[in-house]
Design a protein around this motif. Sequence first.
Motif, PDB file in Angstrom:
ATOM      1  N   LEU A 111       5.498   1.185 -10.653  1.00 25.09           N
ATOM      2  CA  LEU A 111       5.852   0.908  -9.257  1.00 25.09           C
ATOM      3  C   LEU A 111       5.530   2.079  -8.330  1.00 25.09           C
ATOM      4  O   LEU A 111       5.660   1.949  -7.112  1.00 25.09           O
ATOM      5  N   LEU A 112       5.109   3.190  -8.905  1.00 33.13           N
ATOM      6  CA  LEU A 112       4.897   4.396  -8.108  1.00 33.13           C
ATOM      7  C   LEU A 112       3.764   4.219  -7.100  1.00 33.13           C
ATOM      8  O   LEU A 112       3.885   4.634  -5.942  1.00 33.13           O
ATOM      9  N   GLY A 113       2.664   3.604  -7.521  1.00 32.93           N
ATOM     10  CA  GLY A 113       1.540   3.396  -6.609  1.00 32.93           C
ATOM     11  C   GLY A 113       1.932   2.544  -5.415  1.00 32.93           C
ATOM     12  O   GLY A 113       1.571   2.845  -4.270  1.00 32.93           O
ATOM     13  N   GLY A 114       2.672   1.476  -5.668  1.00 25.00           N
ATOM     14  CA  GLY A 114       3.122   0.613  -4.586  1.00 25.00           C
ATOM     15  C   GLY A 114       4.058   1.337  -3.640  1.00 25.00           C
ATOM     16  O   GLY A 114       3.998   1.142  -2.418  1.00 25.00           O
ATOM     17  N   ALA A 115       4.931   2.187  -4.200  1.00 24.77           N
ATOM     18  CA  ALA A 115       5.861   2.951  -3.361  1.00 24.77           C
ATOM     19  C   ALA A 115       5.107   3.896  -2.438  1.00 24.77           C
ATOM     20  O   ALA A 115       5.396   3.978  -1.238  1.00 24.77           O
ATOM     21  N   LEU A 116       4.137   4.625  -2.984  1.00 29.42           N
ATOM     22  CA  LEU A 116       3.366   5.568  -2.173  1.00 29.42           C
ATOM     23  C   LEU A 116       2.521   4.847  -1.133  1.00 29.42           C
ATOM     24  O   LEU A 116       2.456   5.275   0.032  1.00 29.42           O
ATOM     25  N   LEU A 117       1.887   3.743  -1.529  1.00 26.44           N
ATOM     26  CA  LEU A 117       1.058   2.994  -0.585  1.00 26.44           C
ATOM     27  C   LEU A 117       1.911   2.409   0.536  1.00 26.44           C
ATOM     28  O   LEU A 117       1.535   2.457   1.718  1.00 26.44           O
ATOM     29  N   GLY A 118       3.067   1.876   0.183  1.00 21.36           N
ATOM     30  CA  GLY A 118       3.951   1.314   1.197  1.00 21.36           C
ATOM     31  C   GLY A 118       4.472   2.367   2.153  1.00 21.36           C
ATOM     32  O   GLY A 118       4.508   2.153   3.371  1.00 21.36           O
ATOM     33  N   GLY A 119       4.865   3.523   1.599  1.00 23.31           N
ATOM     34  CA  GLY A 119       5.366   4.596   2.453  1.00 23.31           C
ATOM     35  C   GLY A 119       4.305   5.131   3.396  1.00 23.31           C
ATOM     36  O   GLY A 119       4.568   5.340   4.588  1.00 23.31           O
ATOM     37  N   LEU A 120       3.102   5.343   2.876  1.00 23.75           N
ATOM     38  CA  LEU A 120       2.013   5.834   3.725  1.00 23.75           C
ATOM     39  C   LEU A 120       1.627   4.820   4.791  1.00 23.75           C
ATOM     40  O   LEU A 120       1.380   5.183   5.947  1.00 23.75           O
ATOM     41  N   SER A 121       1.587   3.541   4.424  1.00 24.50           N
ATOM     42  CA  SER A 121       1.179   2.507   5.374  1.00 24.50           C
ATOM     43  C   SER A 121       2.174   2.383   6.523  1.00 24.50           C
ATOM     44  O   SER A 121       1.774   2.279   7.695  1.00 24.50           O
ATOM     45  N   SER A 122       3.463   2.401   6.206  1.00 22.42           N
ATOM     46  CA  SER A 122       4.457   2.282   7.272  1.00 22.42           C
ATOM     47  C   SER A 122       4.463   3.520   8.157  1.00 22.42           C
ATOM     48  O   SER A 122       4.601   3.423   9.384  1.00 22.42           O
ATOM     49  N   MET A 123       4.267   4.700   7.559  1.00 21.37           N
ATOM     50  CA  MET A 123       4.244   5.940   8.328  1.00 21.37           C
ATOM     51  C   MET A 123       3.007   6.011   9.218  1.00 21.37           C
ATOM     52  O   MET A 123       3.099   6.382  10.401  1.00 21.37           O
ATOM     53  N   LEU A 124       1.831   5.651   8.687  1.00 23.98           N
ATOM     54  CA  LEU A 124       0.599   5.700   9.476  1.00 23.98           C
ATOM     55  C   LEU A 124       0.617   4.663  10.594  1.00 23.98           C
ATOM     56  O   LEU A 124       0.076   4.907  11.681  1.00 23.98           O
ATOM     57  N   THR A 125       1.234   3.513  10.342  1.00 20.32           N
ATOM     58  CA  THR A 125       1.377   2.520  11.413  1.00 20.32           C
ATOM     59  C   THR A 125       2.189   3.093  12.560  1.00 20.32           C
ATOM     60  O   THR A 125       1.835   2.922  13.741  1.00 20.32           O
ATOM     61  N   ALA A 126       3.278   3.784  12.229  1.00 21.48           N
ATOM     62  CA  ALA A 126       4.113   4.402  13.268  1.00 21.48           C
ATOM     63  C   ALA A 126       3.333   5.456  14.048  1.00 21.48           C
ATOM     64  O   ALA A 126       3.449   5.554  15.274  1.00 21.48           O
TER      65      ALA A 126
END
Length: 306
Positions: free
Chosen positions: A47-62
């Motif tokens: 689940l680590l890859g999904g966690a990192l991808l999700g965190g980066l995507s939400s942060m970059l969107t902001a």
Amino acid sequence: MPTRPLPTPALRGFRALLSGFSQIFLQADPGCGLLILLGIAVGAPELLGGALLGGLSSMLTAQRRGYASADIEQGLYGYNGILLGMLISMQFQWSASLPLLIMASAGLSSLMLAPWMARMRNRQWLPAFTFPFVLISWLLLELATPLQLQLRPGAMAESQPLDLINSLAAMARGLGQVLFIERPLSGLCLLLGLFVADSRAAAWGLIGSACGLGFALYQGWEQHSALAGLYGYNAVLAAIAVNQVNRNMALPVLAIFLALVLQPGFAALGLPALTMPFILACWLISASQRLLKQSATQIDLRNTKP
């Protein structure tokens, strides 16, 4: 004296990402986030890859939307995306569209959170907490068939005897289940991360998990689920959240109780509870406090009238 060099954008971004992990437990501490990241790597590396991808995507969107940099650096635009990335990775089988789904869902969570936080600050709305994560997760699970998403088969449940060792392990699992992780070692990493950020939060998190286990067993709820920590994680979050704004010990205990009694109702509705019991428990306490304060103010005004 020599001046300290300013952190590079990459370092600031990494610290913001770690803070996003810590915000899952309502903390803004990169050290805590690093230990949470370690807990995921230890207990659920898939689940680590999904966690990192999700965190980066939400942060970059902001960042692309120009949201307040202070909020981004505190991880406020990371934690919903991290949870979505983990849930999507856990629930659905791998496909080429899965990373795109994680990025879109995580980005949407930031778009939902920004106006909510603005209204919270300007109009005294209740905090969003993980509501974007819950709402988007419910939508994805409902649309799994139209979106041609294949659910992963559920793991076989293993019965465990109710003894001291398993009870202690269940308390650690109650912390880990906030991140869908059942391994007790991961729960210990999360507890250590909480202690690094705030020792009171760590204590209340442990109390919440213990209460979840004890209450579930007392009520005769499914023993396997209780020992897996599935009745602890909402109590963990509710206790930590309410303790942050109320030093009265009775209120975190009330939040734990509310989170526990609300959780079974979602099964009756055919919905996964996720973190909604924690959110509702906190909303109920906060709304009740506001109503009591308004009533007290009105009484004082009446008493002061000539």
